[in-house]
Design a protein around this motif. Structure first.
Motif, short mmCIF file in Angstrom:
data_model
loop_
_atom_site.label_atom_id
_atom_site.label_comp_id
_atom_site.label_asym_id
_atom_site.label_seq_id
_atom_site.Cartn_x
_atom_site.Cartn_y
_atom_site.Cartn_z
N MET A 95 5.99 -4.82 -6.76
CA MET A 95 6.15 -4.13 -5.48
C MET A 95 5.84 -2.63 -5.56
O MET A 95 5.25 -2.07 -4.63
N PRO A 96 6.22 -1.92 -6.64
CA PRO A 96 5.90 -0.50 -6.71
C PRO A 96 4.41 -0.20 -6.59
O PRO A 96 4.02 0.84 -6.07
N ARG A 97 3.56 -1.14 -7.04
CA ARG A 97 2.11 -0.91 -6.94
C ARG A 97 1.68 -0.78 -5.48
O ARG A 97 0.84 0.06 -5.13
N GLN A 107 3.29 2.58 -4.01
CA GLN A 107 2.68 3.81 -4.51
C GLN A 107 1.21 3.94 -4.13
O GLN A 107 0.59 4.96 -4.45
N SER A 108 0.66 2.93 -3.47
CA SER A 108 -0.73 3.03 -3.03
C SER A 108 -0.84 4.06 -1.91
O SER A 108 0.16 4.47 -1.32
N THR A 109 -2.04 4.49 -1.63
CA THR A 109 -2.23 5.51 -0.60
C THR A 109 -1.98 4.92 0.79
O THR A 109 -1.98 3.70 0.97
N SER A 110 -1.79 5.81 1.77
CA SER A 110 -1.59 5.36 3.14
C SER A 110 -2.79 4.55 3.62
O SER A 110 -2.64 3.54 4.31
N LYS A 111 -3.99 4.99 3.24
CA LYS A 111 -5.21 4.28 3.62
C LYS A 111 -5.22 2.87 3.03
O LYS A 111 -5.57 1.90 3.72
N GLU A 112 -4.82 2.74 1.77
CA GLU A 112 -4.82 1.43 1.12
C GLU A 112 -3.79 0.50 1.76
O GLU A 112 -4.04 -0.69 1.94
N LYS A 113 -2.62 1.06 2.10
CA LYS A 113 -1.60 0.24 2.78
C LYS A 113 -2.11 -0.26 4.12
O LYS A 113 -1.96 -1.43 4.47
N ALA A 114 -2.72 0.64 4.89
CA ALA A 114 -3.24 0.26 6.20
C ALA A 114 -4.34 -0.80 6.06
O ALA A 114 -4.40 -1.76 6.83
N THR A 115 -5.22 -0.64 5.07
CA THR A 115 -6.29 -1.60 4.84
C THR A 115 -5.72 -2.97 4.50
O THR A 115 -6.22 -4.00 4.96
N TRP A 165 4.10 6.49 6.67
CA TRP A 165 4.82 6.05 5.47
C TRP A 165 5.74 7.14 4.91
O TRP A 165 6.89 6.88 4.58
N ASP A 166 5.24 8.37 4.79
CA ASP A 166 6.04 9.42 4.14
C ASP A 166 7.20 9.88 5.01
O ASP A 166 8.05 10.66 4.54
N CYS A 167 7.26 9.43 6.27
CA CYS A 167 8.39 9.79 7.13
C CYS A 167 9.36 8.63 7.32
O CYS A 167 10.36 8.77 8.02
N ASP A 205 13.30 1.34 5.12
CA ASP A 205 12.19 0.89 5.96
C ASP A 205 10.93 0.68 5.12
O ASP A 205 10.15 -0.24 5.37
N GLN A 206 10.71 1.55 4.14
CA GLN A 206 9.56 1.36 3.26
C GLN A 206 9.65 0.03 2.52
O GLN A 206 8.65 -0.69 2.39
N LEU A 207 10.86 -0.30 2.05
CA LEU A 207 11.03 -1.58 1.35
C LEU A 207 10.81 -2.76 2.31
O LEU A 207 10.18 -3.76 1.95
N LYS A 208 11.32 -2.64 3.53
CA LYS A 208 11.16 -3.72 4.50
C LYS A 208 9.69 -3.92 4.84
O LYS A 208 9.19 -5.05 4.87
N VAL A 209 8.98 -2.82 5.09
CA VAL A 209 7.55 -2.90 5.41
C VAL A 209 6.77 -3.50 4.23
O VAL A 209 5.94 -4.39 4.41
N SER A 210 7.04 -3.01 3.03
CA SER A 210 6.35 -3.51 1.84
C SER A 210 6.60 -4.99 1.66
O SER A 210 5.68 -5.78 1.38
N THR A 211 7.86 -5.39 1.82
CA THR A 211 8.21 -6.79 1.64
C THR A 211 7.49 -7.68 2.65
O THR A 211 6.95 -8.73 2.30
N ALA A 212 7.48 -7.25 3.92
CA ALA A 212 6.84 -8.04 4.97
C ALA A 212 5.34 -8.18 4.72
O ALA A 212 4.77 -9.27 4.88
N ILE A 213 4.68 -7.09 4.32
CA ILE A 213 3.24 -7.13 4.09
C ILE A 213 2.90 -7.97 2.86
O ILE A 213 1.99 -8.80 2.87
#
Length: 465
Positions: A161-163, A166-174, A376-378, A383-391
């Motif tokens: 999950m940390p990978r 820790q990815s960029t905002s662009k990578e998360k959105a992609t 993401w940074d706000c 919420d970051q964990l919830k978003v990461s988990t869902a994606i």
């Protein structure tokens, strides 16, 4: 497809085998009554989860047996340096393969090699043992398999999950756009949006420059609309001078006649007749000379001198009018590009709103992942964990579990809410937390489970309604 698997799993989980369904032509929704418990059981069958895990002599772990809850959080607690993360790393190694093998896998001081055994809800058993920690995978039918079988249903980001975090905002959105199948469409709209924005920005700068230039230019209302010609003025001057020359010749002729008159007067007696005629001519000439008036060239001479100054004012007025017209034209272009830009942005918004997102409130704006209106940074850590988990879950829906490290960033209430959300989603989470409180499903102390006789762990309880 997914719906077919869902109904099949419902029938299998509830024991309602209906032979008549094979010949049923109507709506399957009308043929089977499904209650929420049946649907939940069916969804559990559709995803693969960890049912039991054993580890010995891995990093700090001496011996650990874990039976995670099928949904919600199973929290591995304990103080620092007791083996919590080692337990999580062991699960990652078991399922992810040698690429996740710890650099010092064997516990320090142990003469025995690491041993791992993991059972999944789909009947697969994963084992690693021996000096080289050889992999042994057995499927539900008892046949031997390998890492390729595990990779087919285990999402790598669920193990790491940390990978993703820790990815960029662009990578998360992609990643999110790839999940919902809109990556190419949104990228095309964003390129179009960027081009329109750059065009509008350039036009706006030009419009500002021209408007400023027009404002700085002086204005001369008294100047004519078109430049004047010095040639015409000089020609008029020459005509006046010619007429004045003619007048001068007439004056000289009058003077000459006057002299003749005097001469004839002296000869009057001798030339009386002639004198009378000359007097008549002289009188006529004098009358003509008295009526003549010389024209002034001062105004034309002044106009000639002022020609360049006037023309300079004319040109300035023309430059001002042209600059104002160009500024207006650029302003009209800017307004048109703004309308196009807003249309593209609305099209992108409509596209994302119509997509099936893995979590309500998720979106992509300007190439960045957005949740509840925040980048993401706000977002809060939870919420970051919830978003990461869902994606991560959406990347490979068959993988029904995620591994989460260091949940001490959540307070107890947030932890309960997160666990309740995972349970509602039918998602299994195995997490570590620096704590020995009641929220922990199992506590690691010096490489062992503190109470090995304790019952199987249950997920963190949801807050009371």
């Amino acid at each position: 497809d997914m719906d077919g698997r869902l109904y099949w799993a419902i029938l299998r989980s509830t024991g309602r085998w209906a032979d008549s369904l094979y010949n049923y032509d109507g709506d399957l929704d009308m043929a089977i009554h499904i209650n929420p418990m049946d649907e939940r059981a069916a969804m559990d069958e559709l995803t693969d989860k960890i049912t039991q895990f054993e580890a010995e002599n891995v990093k700090r772990i001496k011996a650990l047996t874990l039976t995670p809850a099928p949904a919600g959080l199973t929290v591995i607690g304990g103080r620092n340096n007791q083996g919590k993360t080692s337990g999580l790393d062991a699960i990652v190694w078991a399922l992810g393969g040698d690429r996740y093998r710890p650099s010092q896998a064997q516990r320090e001081g142990s003469v025995l090699p690491p041993r791992l055994r993991l059972e999944l809800s789909n009947g697969i058993i994963v084992e690693r043992s021996g000096k080289n920690s050889d992999l042994k995978v057995t499927d539900a039918s008892g046949r031997k398999a390998g890492q390729q079988l595990l990779n087919s249903f285990v999402e790598q980001l669920a193990l790491d999950m940390p990978r993703f975090m820790q990815s960029t905002s662009k990578e998360k959105a992609t990643t999110l756009l790839r999940i919902i199948g809109l990556e190419e469409q949104v990228e095309k709209l964003e390129r179009q949006e960027k081009e329109l924005y750059n065009q509008r920005h350039a036009i706006g700068q030009i419009a500002d420059q021209k408007a400023k230039y027009a404002k700085e230019l002086p204005s001369y209302p008294e100047a004519p609309a078109e430049p004047i010609s010095a040639y015409d003025l000089i020609q008029r001057q020459q005509d006046i001078l010619a007429r004045n020359g003619e007048n001068q010749r007439k004056r000289e002729r009058a003077a000459q006649l006057e002299q003749e008159k005097q001469s004839l007067f002296r000869q009057l007696e001798e030339l009386s007749a002639k004198y009378t005629a000359v007097c008549a001519d002289c009188e006529t000439a004098q009358k003509s000379a008295l009526d003549l008036v010389d024209e002034s060239t001062e105004e034309l001479e002044a106009s000639i001198r002022d020609t360049e100054a006037i023309n300079a004012k004319v040109r300035t007025n023309q430059d001002k009018a042209r600059a104002e017209a160009e500024a207006k034209e650029c302003g009209d272009q800017y307004a048109g590009l703004t309308a196009q830009l807003e249309a593209v942005r609305q099209q992108k918004t409509d596209l994302l709103q119509g997509a099936k997102l893995p979590l309500p409130g998720l979106s992509v704006e300007d190439g960045e992942l957005i949740y509840k209106g925040k980048p993401w940074d706000c977002m809060s850590g939870s919420d970051q964990l919830k978003v990461s988990t869902a994606i991560v879950r959406a990347l490979k829906p068959d993988c029904g579990f995620v591994l989460l490290d260091k949940l001490e960033q959540m307070d107890l209430e947030t932890l309960r809410e997160f666990s309740a959300w995972m349970e509602a989603e039918g998602l299994q989470g195995i997490a570590t937390r620096v704590s020995t409180g009641g929220e922990c499903s199992i506590i690691i102390e010096d490489g062992y489970a503190k109470d090995t006789a304790a019952p199987a762990p249950t997920p963190v309880a949801a807050p009371a309604p």
